[in-house]
Design a protein around this motif. Structure first.
Motif, PDB file in Angstrom:
ATOM      1  N   LEU A   1       0.828  -1.208   0.000  1.00  0.00           N
ATOM      2  CA  LEU A   1       0.000   0.000   0.000  1.00  0.00           C
ATOM      3  C   LEU A   1       0.862   1.258   0.000  1.00  0.00           C
ATOM      4  O   LEU A   1       0.605   2.200  -0.769  1.00  0.00           O
ATOM      5  CB  LEU A   1      -0.925   0.000   1.225  1.00  0.00           C
ATOM      6  CG  LEU A   1      -1.734   1.287   1.448  1.00  0.00           C
ATOM      7  CD1 LEU A   1      -2.682   1.557   0.281  1.00  0.00           C
ATOM      8  CD2 LEU A   1      -2.499   1.210   2.780  1.00  0.00           C
ATOM      9  N   GLN A   2       1.892   1.281   0.815  1.00  0.00           N
ATOM     10  CA  GLN A   2       2.745   2.470   0.876  1.00  0.00           C
ATOM     11  C   GLN A   2       3.532   2.658  -0.421  1.00  0.00           C
ATOM     12  O   GLN A   2       3.842   3.788  -0.806  1.00  0.00           O
ATOM     13  CB  GLN A   2       3.690   2.381   2.076  1.00  0.00           C
ATOM     14  CG  GLN A   2       2.981   2.445   3.422  1.00  0.00           C
ATOM     15  CD  GLN A   2       2.092   3.682   3.560  1.00  0.00           C
ATOM     16  OE1 GLN A   2       2.468   4.783   3.142  1.00  0.00           O
ATOM     17  NE2 GLN A   2       0.919   3.499   4.153  1.00  0.00           N
ATOM     18  N   THR A   3       3.847   1.572  -1.101  1.00  0.00           N
ATOM     19  CA  THR A   3       4.481   1.676  -2.414  1.00  0.00           C
ATOM     20  C   THR A   3       3.545   2.369  -3.395  1.00  0.00           C
ATOM     21  O   THR A   3       3.950   3.261  -4.164  1.00  0.00           O
ATOM     22  CB  THR A   3       4.855   0.273  -2.936  1.00  0.00           C
ATOM     23  OG1 THR A   3       5.795  -0.329  -2.039  1.00  0.00           O
ATOM     24  CG2 THR A   3       5.464   0.348  -4.334  1.00  0.00           C
ATOM     25  N   ARG A   4       2.277   1.995  -3.378  1.00  0.00           N
ATOM     26  CA  ARG A   4       1.282   2.604  -4.274  1.00  0.00           C
ATOM     27  C   ARG A   4       1.092   4.088  -3.962  1.00  0.00           C
ATOM     28  O   ARG A   4       0.967   4.917  -4.874  1.00  0.00           O
ATOM     29  CB  ARG A   4      -0.052   1.870  -4.153  1.00  0.00           C
ATOM     30  CG  ARG A   4      -0.006   0.420  -4.603  1.00  0.00           C
ATOM     31  CD  ARG A   4      -1.280  -0.310  -4.198  1.00  0.00           C
ATOM     32  NE  ARG A   4      -2.445   0.226  -4.906  1.00  0.00           N
ATOM     33  CZ  ARG A   4      -3.708  -0.026  -4.541  1.00  0.00           C
ATOM     34  NH1 ARG A   4      -3.964  -0.778  -3.468  1.00  0.00           N
ATOM     35  NH2 ARG A   4      -4.707   0.479  -5.243  1.00  0.00           N
ATOM     36  N   ILE A   5       1.074   4.423  -2.682  1.00  0.00           N
ATOM     37  CA  ILE A   5       0.870   5.826  -2.287  1.00  0.00           C
ATOM     38  C   ILE A   5       2.109   6.656  -2.606  1.00  0.00           C
ATOM     39  O   ILE A   5       2.024   7.716  -3.225  1.00  0.00           O
ATOM     40  CB  ILE A   5       0.538   5.908  -0.777  1.00  0.00           C
ATOM     41  CG1 ILE A   5      -0.835   5.263  -0.492  1.00  0.00           C
ATOM     42  CG2 ILE A   5       0.556   7.367  -0.306  1.00  0.00           C
ATOM     43  CD1 ILE A   5      -1.119   5.064   0.996  1.00  0.00           C
ATOM     44  N   GLU A   6       3.260   6.172  -2.169  1.00  0.00           N
ATOM     45  CA  GLU A   6       4.499   6.942  -2.317  1.00  0.00           C
ATOM     46  C   GLU A   6       4.850   7.185  -3.778  1.00  0.00           C
ATOM     47  O   GLU A   6       5.259   8.289  -4.152  1.00  0.00           O
ATOM     48  CB  GLU A   6       5.655   6.212  -1.630  1.00  0.00           C
ATOM     49  CG  GLU A   6       7.000   6.901  -1.753  1.00  0.00           C
ATOM     50  CD  GLU A   6       7.088   8.202  -0.990  1.00  0.00           C
ATOM     51  OE1 GLU A   6       7.912   9.065  -1.382  1.00  0.00           O
ATOM     52  OE2 GLU A   6       6.349   8.364   0.010  1.00  0.00           O
ATOM     53  N   LEU A   7       4.701   6.157  -4.605  1.00  0.00           N
ATOM     54  CA  LEU A   7       5.171   6.232  -5.986  1.00  0.00           C
ATOM     55  C   LEU A   7       4.027   6.453  -6.965  1.00  0.00           C
ATOM     56  O   LEU A   7       4.166   6.200  -8.163  1.00  0.00           O
ATOM     57  CB  LEU A   7       5.943   4.947  -6.327  1.00  0.00           C
ATOM     58  CG  LEU A   7       7.119   4.650  -5.393  1.00  0.00           C
ATOM     59  CD1 LEU A   7       7.729   3.300  -5.732  1.00  0.00           C
ATOM     60  CD2 LEU A   7       8.179   5.755  -5.465  1.00  0.00           C
ATOM     61  N   TRP A   8       2.915   6.974  -6.472  1.00  0.00           N
ATOM     62  CA  TRP A   8       1.754   7.183  -7.334  1.00  0.00           C
ATOM     63  C   TRP A   8       2.134   8.047  -8.550  1.00  0.00           C
ATOM     64  O   TRP A   8       2.809   9.062  -8.423  1.00  0.00           O
ATOM     65  CB  TRP A   8       0.620   7.890  -6.566  1.00  0.00           C
ATOM     66  CG  TRP A   8      -0.599   8.030  -7.439  1.00  0.00           C
ATOM     67  CD1 TRP A   8      -1.629   7.157  -7.559  1.00  0.00           C
ATOM     68  CD2 TRP A   8      -0.873   9.102  -8.345  1.00  0.00           C
ATOM     69  NE1 TRP A   8      -2.524   7.604  -8.501  1.00  0.00           N
ATOM     70  CE2 TRP A   8      -2.092   8.790  -9.002  1.00  0.00           C
ATOM     71  CE3 TRP A   8      -0.220  10.284  -8.672  1.00  0.00           C
ATOM     72  CZ2 TRP A   8      -2.667   9.632  -9.963  1.00  0.00           C
ATOM     73  CZ3 TRP A   8      -0.777  11.119  -9.643  1.00  0.00           C
ATOM     74  CH2 TRP A   8      -1.995  10.794 -10.269  1.00  0.00           C
ATOM     75  N   GLY A   9       1.701   7.595  -9.723  1.00  0.00           N
ATOM     76  CA  GLY A   9       1.916   8.354 -10.942  1.00  0.00           C
ATOM     77  C   GLY A   9       3.312   8.246 -11.517  1.00  0.00           C
ATOM     78  O   GLY A   9       3.616   8.903 -12.515  1.00  0.00           O
ATOM     79  N   GLU A  10       4.180   7.414 -10.941  1.00  0.00           N
ATOM     80  CA  GLU A  10       5.576   7.302 -11.383  1.00  0.00           C
ATOM     81  C   GLU A  10       5.860   6.018 -12.156  1.00  0.00           C
ATOM     82  O   GLU A  10       7.012   5.695 -12.440  1.00  0.00           O
ATOM     83  CB  GLU A  10       6.511   7.441 -10.180  1.00  0.00           C
ATOM     84  CG  GLU A  10       6.389   8.791  -9.495  1.00  0.00           C
ATOM     85  CD  GLU A  10       7.249   8.921  -8.258  1.00  0.00           C
ATOM     86  OE1 GLU A  10       8.417   8.459  -8.298  1.00  0.00           O
ATOM     87  OE2 GLU A  10       6.768   9.461  -7.237  1.00  0.00           O
TER      88      GLU A  10
END
Length: 493
Positions: free
Chosen positions: A430-439
């Motif tokens: 989940l934190q990977t999805r949030i942190e790297l959103w749009g990248e």
């Protein structure tokens, strides 16, 4: 549809060195001898650098494959397609239709859709150029002696590995080393038939292992160029995709130890000091592209598709927003929640990706930079690896280090402390999805974590639907033009 036969890359790659005829006089080979290279070393190096620069240009080039499609702009174009397919980026309004097919998950089930052929040709073109550089540097097994020769070979092998990694991830539903997946060209082997995934992964690992050695000690002139640290990042991702988390952690930690700091709290969201993921000089950026006005990028660029403050599609009605279900999982008080807008730009990334002038539709000639790898990726991947190796304590320590500057010490501790086992793995994902959103990283994380993704309510297409990582909708199709013109290809993966 374009008439170019994509499978012909294997044939045209044999004709790489037309401009080198003067060096081949008196030799009955298309590959220079060591003596020939030494005799013309300065010019030869410039020629090979020119080919490597061709890859660099293709990675950011508008219309680089199709010549006319407004969603064709190199790696960041692929990144946007994958972010939309996995659902973390919502096509929340569609005025012009460029992203309707991938957003409606038509591209991934219809091999006639041009998205597939653009991706396919983009990566095979990089492989073709890289193969040419490697061949004309002496071949796969050559051990270069000079610093320039080591750099050239190392970068060429890293580019070839990067292209094959993306292809096998995008065109195979799930990791299966025994499945025949892709045509394969590495100079020594030219197979128009699909080879097993294990052959592709072996080549990727071999190329990147060589690249990390060859690029050791090389100091690049700009972050546009590949160096040892970028190659180690590629290796970390490759091993993780294979489920080899022990080696994935070794290389993720090597990147962390290279000294790139975490993005600061102020840099994460406007109006923080130095905020905005728009400047290659940001200390946490490992690999990216410095876009300058003299490159002439306008309209057709990743920034045009994502940035409300650029004169292009995101402002004009093809809006890309964070999936509202994912957004709801960002804790109140987490600075990353402030990256997304309300009001006139609901859940658009107006405080994460923005032209510093912050005038609506104000940036016409694009000079904001493109991000391709940053330090947080490796922290998260290292935590993911530790959790999958059963080392919860280390995984939690890494996750806490990263989240403290995002949530504050007390909230980050309260979030991380109770986690263990599968709950910890889920939190890291989940934190990977949030942190790297749009990248352009969520799609690969979905596959590594064998996740099922559920779309929120703010998608124009397929809102509320769920898709498993290995469903037909979550991988791309070998394109029609390859199926039609390459008689050795049979069926999809």
């Amino acid at each position: 549809m374009r008439k170019k036969l994509i499978y012909s890359v294997v044939l045209s790659s044999l004709m790489f060195m037309g401009c080198n005829d003067e060096f081949l006089e008196g030799e009955n080979t298309s590959v220079l001898t060591a003596e020939g290279i030494a005799e013309h070393s300065d010019t030869y190096t410039a020629l090979l650098d020119g080919s490597l620069n061709g890859i660099t240009s293709l990675i950011i080039e508008p219309f680089g494959i199709t010549g006319d499609s407004h969603d064709d702009f190199g790696q960041k174009g692929v990144d946007l397609w994958t972010d939309i397919v996995c659902g973390d980026v919502a096509l929340s309004a569609s005025a012009y239709g460029w992203y309707n097919a991938p957003a409606n998950l038509v591209s991934t089930v219809d091999f006639t859709d041009d998205t597939n052929s653009t991706i396919w040709e983009y990566y095979y073109r990089i492989i073709k150029i890289a193969n040419g550089v490697i061949e004309n540097s002496g071949g796969n097994e050559t051990i270069p002696e000079t610093d320039d020769a080591k750099r050239i070979m190392g970068q060429a092998k890293a580019y070839r590995a990067y292209a094959y990694y993306n292809l096998v991830q995008l065109f195979q539903r799930a990791y299966d080393p025994d499945q025949e997946v892709l045509p394969f060209y590495n100079i020594d082997t030219y197979s128009l038939e699909k080879v097993k995934a294990s052959v592709i992964y072996d080549q990727i690992i071999s190329d990147l292992t060589d690249a990390t050695s060859l690029l050791d000690g090389y100091t690049r002139e700009s972050k546009n160029q590949l160096d040892k640290t970028v190659a180690q990042g590629f290796l970390a991702y490759t091993y993780a995709a294979m489920g080899n988390y022990a080696d994935a952690k070794v290389y993720a930690d090597a990147v962390i130890n290279a000294g790139y700091p975490l993005t600061t709290t102020g840099e994460l969201a406007y109006p923080g000091a130095g905020s905005g993921f728009n400047d290659i000089n940001a200390a946490s950026w490992i690999w990216g592209y410095d876009l300058t006005e003299d490159l002439g990028h306008q309209l057709i660029d990743w920034w045009g598709q994502m940035d409300y403050f650029t004169y292009s599609y995101a402002w004009a009605g093809d809006t890309k927003s964070i999936d509202d279900l994912l957004y709801s999982k960002i804790q109140d008080g987490d600075v990353r929640k402030d990256q997304f807008g309300t009001g006139a730009a609901p859940l658009q990334p107006i405080n994460k990706f923005f032209d510093p002038g912050r005038t609506v539709a104000g940036q016409y000639v694009i000079s904001t930079d493109l991000i391709l790898m940053r330090s947080e990726e490796m922290y998260l991947l290292s935590a993911e690896a530790s959790a999958n190796l059963g080392d919860d304590a280390t995984a939690k320590a890494i996750l806490l280090t990263m989240l403290t500057d995002r949530m504050g010490s007390a909230d980050a501790t309260a979030y991380v402390s109770p986690l263990s086992g599968q709950a910890l793995k889920n939190a890291i994902y989940l934190q990977t999805r949030i942190e790297l959103w749009g990248e352009g990283k969520s799609y690969f994380a979905m596959k590594r974590n064998q996740a099922t993704v559920t779309r929120g309510s703010n998608h124009v297409f397929r809102a509320g639907e769920s898709f498993s990582y290995d469903s037909d909708e979550m991988s791309f199709q070998i394109p029609e033009i390859e199926i039609t013109n390459n008689p050795s290809i049979t069926g999809q993966n």
